[in-house]
Design an enzyme around this catalytic site. Structure first.
Site, PDB file in Angstrom:
ATOM      1  N   SER A  74       4.861  -5.983   4.845  1.00 28.41           N
ATOM      2  CA  SER A  74       5.385  -4.704   4.361  1.00 28.41           C
ATOM      3  C   SER A  74       6.826  -4.496   4.789  1.00 28.41           C
ATOM      4  O   SER A  74       7.649  -3.962   4.031  1.00 28.41           O
ATOM      5  CB  SER A  74       4.515  -3.549   4.875  1.00 28.41           C
ATOM      6  OG  SER A  74       3.219  -3.609   4.336  1.00 28.41           O
ATOM      7  N   ASP A  97      10.318   3.599   9.743  1.00 29.93           N
ATOM      8  CA  ASP A  97       8.911   3.981   9.623  1.00 29.93           C
ATOM      9  C   ASP A  97       7.976   2.799   9.860  1.00 29.93           C
ATOM     10  O   ASP A  97       6.871   2.759   9.329  1.00 29.93           O
ATOM     11  CB  ASP A  97       8.631   4.608   8.258  1.00 29.93           C
ATOM     12  CG  ASP A  97       8.870   3.634   7.109  1.00 29.93           C
ATOM     13  OD1 ASP A  97       9.506   2.583   7.332  1.00 29.93           O
ATOM     14  OD2 ASP A  97       8.406   3.919   5.986  1.00 29.93           O
ATOM     15  N   GLU A 164       7.941   7.283  13.225  1.00 29.52           N
ATOM     16  CA  GLU A 164       7.857   8.376  12.263  1.00 29.52           C
ATOM     17  C   GLU A 164       6.600   9.193  12.540  1.00 29.52           C
ATOM     18  O   GLU A 164       5.503   8.641  12.623  1.00 29.52           O
ATOM     19  CB  GLU A 164       7.808   7.853  10.837  1.00 29.52           C
ATOM     20  CG  GLU A 164       7.757   8.989   9.810  1.00 29.52           C
ATOM     21  CD  GLU A 164       7.508   8.503   8.396  1.00 29.52           C
ATOM     22  OE1 GLU A 164       8.337   8.818   7.526  1.00 29.52           O
ATOM     23  OE2 GLU A 164       6.495   7.812   8.166  1.00 29.52           O
ATOM     24  N   GLU A 179      -3.766  11.726  -3.713  1.00 31.25           N
ATOM     25  CA  GLU A 179      -2.643  11.165  -4.473  1.00 31.25           C
ATOM     26  C   GLU A 179      -2.519   9.663  -4.232  1.00 31.25           C
ATOM     27  O   GLU A 179      -2.323   8.874  -5.162  1.00 31.25           O
ATOM     28  CB  GLU A 179      -1.340  11.861  -4.089  1.00 31.25           C
ATOM     29  CG  GLU A 179      -0.154  11.402  -4.922  1.00 31.25           C
ATOM     30  CD  GLU A 179       1.174  11.535  -4.201  1.00 31.25           C
ATOM     31  OE1 GLU A 179       2.185  11.791  -4.884  1.00 31.25           O
ATOM     32  OE2 GLU A 179       1.215  11.342  -2.966  1.00 31.25           O
TER      33      GLU A 179
END
Length: 242
Positions: A74, A97, A164, A179
């Protein structure tokens, strides 16, 4: 176990290259481990606050604490999207983050109270704040995002690590979870009618939060800032909006 192809490729690499590959692997593991430790530090601070409220107060504003550490894949994907240099220093300065902590509260006033209690600690440095509660995203998303820097003390000394922290109500968290699942199901190509329904649901969640906050104030009175400052986190705080 290596595949036959990987084994053949490995056999063609000279010893110096293998040593360099091992050194890069070890440095990468140490780099990611610092973020895990920084995340653990923030979780510990929040867990102490939650335990104190449980033991010494008649009301606990923290409902739930969760965390996640980005995978190396990621991080690499985000590097490519941002077009940044593949160096540890650039990653540290650009991607803030990698380590993430989420705090779920019952009421909107609790969100700001936890923000103040966490960022008032002397070893916490606020880097950036984005208040999506005061100014929701166009799709209705609401949450308080703050990037904090916390020192991680290792055998090599103190290392500042960015973490974060997202603080939101139960209603906000429920909406965000829904969502995420919808976007995942449709591979981010969500039909417009579903997007409209999500936005409408976000407004409903915000109305529910407002009603619950009013009931909360009737029972417990107006919330007081824990450090005697304005309950809005951005005003007068160090750091810049995201």
């Amino acid at each position: 176990m290596l595949t036959a192809r990987a084994q053949r490729t490995l056999e063609t690499i000279d010893g110096q290259t293998l040593d360099e590959m091992r050194a890069l692997r070890d440095e990468t593991e140490r780099f990611m481990l610092r973020y895990k430790f920084g995340m653990d530090e923030v979780i510990t601070k929040l867990s102490i606050l939650r335990e104190e409220f449980n033991q010494t107060h008649d009301y606990n504003p923290i409902e739930h604490i969760s965390s996640r550490l980005k995978s190396l894949d990621s991080v690499i994907d985000k590097m490519q999207r941002k077009g940044i240099d593949p160096t540890f220093e650039t990653i540290r300065d650009t991607i803030t983050d990698i380590a993430g902590v989420r705090v779920t509260c019952s009421f909107v006033s609790d969100v700001y109270r936890i923000f103040e209690l966490l960022t008032a600690q002397r070893d916490i440095r606020v880097l950036r704040v984005k208040d999506y509660i005061k100014e929701p995203k166009s799709n209705g998303y609401q949450s308080l995002h703050v990037i904090v820097e916390v020192p991680v003390f290792l055998s090599t000394g103190a290392h500042p690590v960015a973490v974060e922290v997202q603080i939101r109500t139960i209603a906000m968290d429920f909406w965000a979870s829904l969502e995420h699942k919808i976007y995942y199901k449709y591979d981010r190509r969500v039909p417009q009618e579903l997007l409209d329904g999500l936005t409408d649901a976000a407004h409903t969640a915000a109305e529910l939060d407002a009603r619950m906050e009013r009931l909360h104030r009737e029972v417990h009175g107006a919330p007081r800032s824990p450090i005697g400052a304005d309950m809005h986190p951005v005003a007068g705080r160090p750091g810049n909006p995201v």
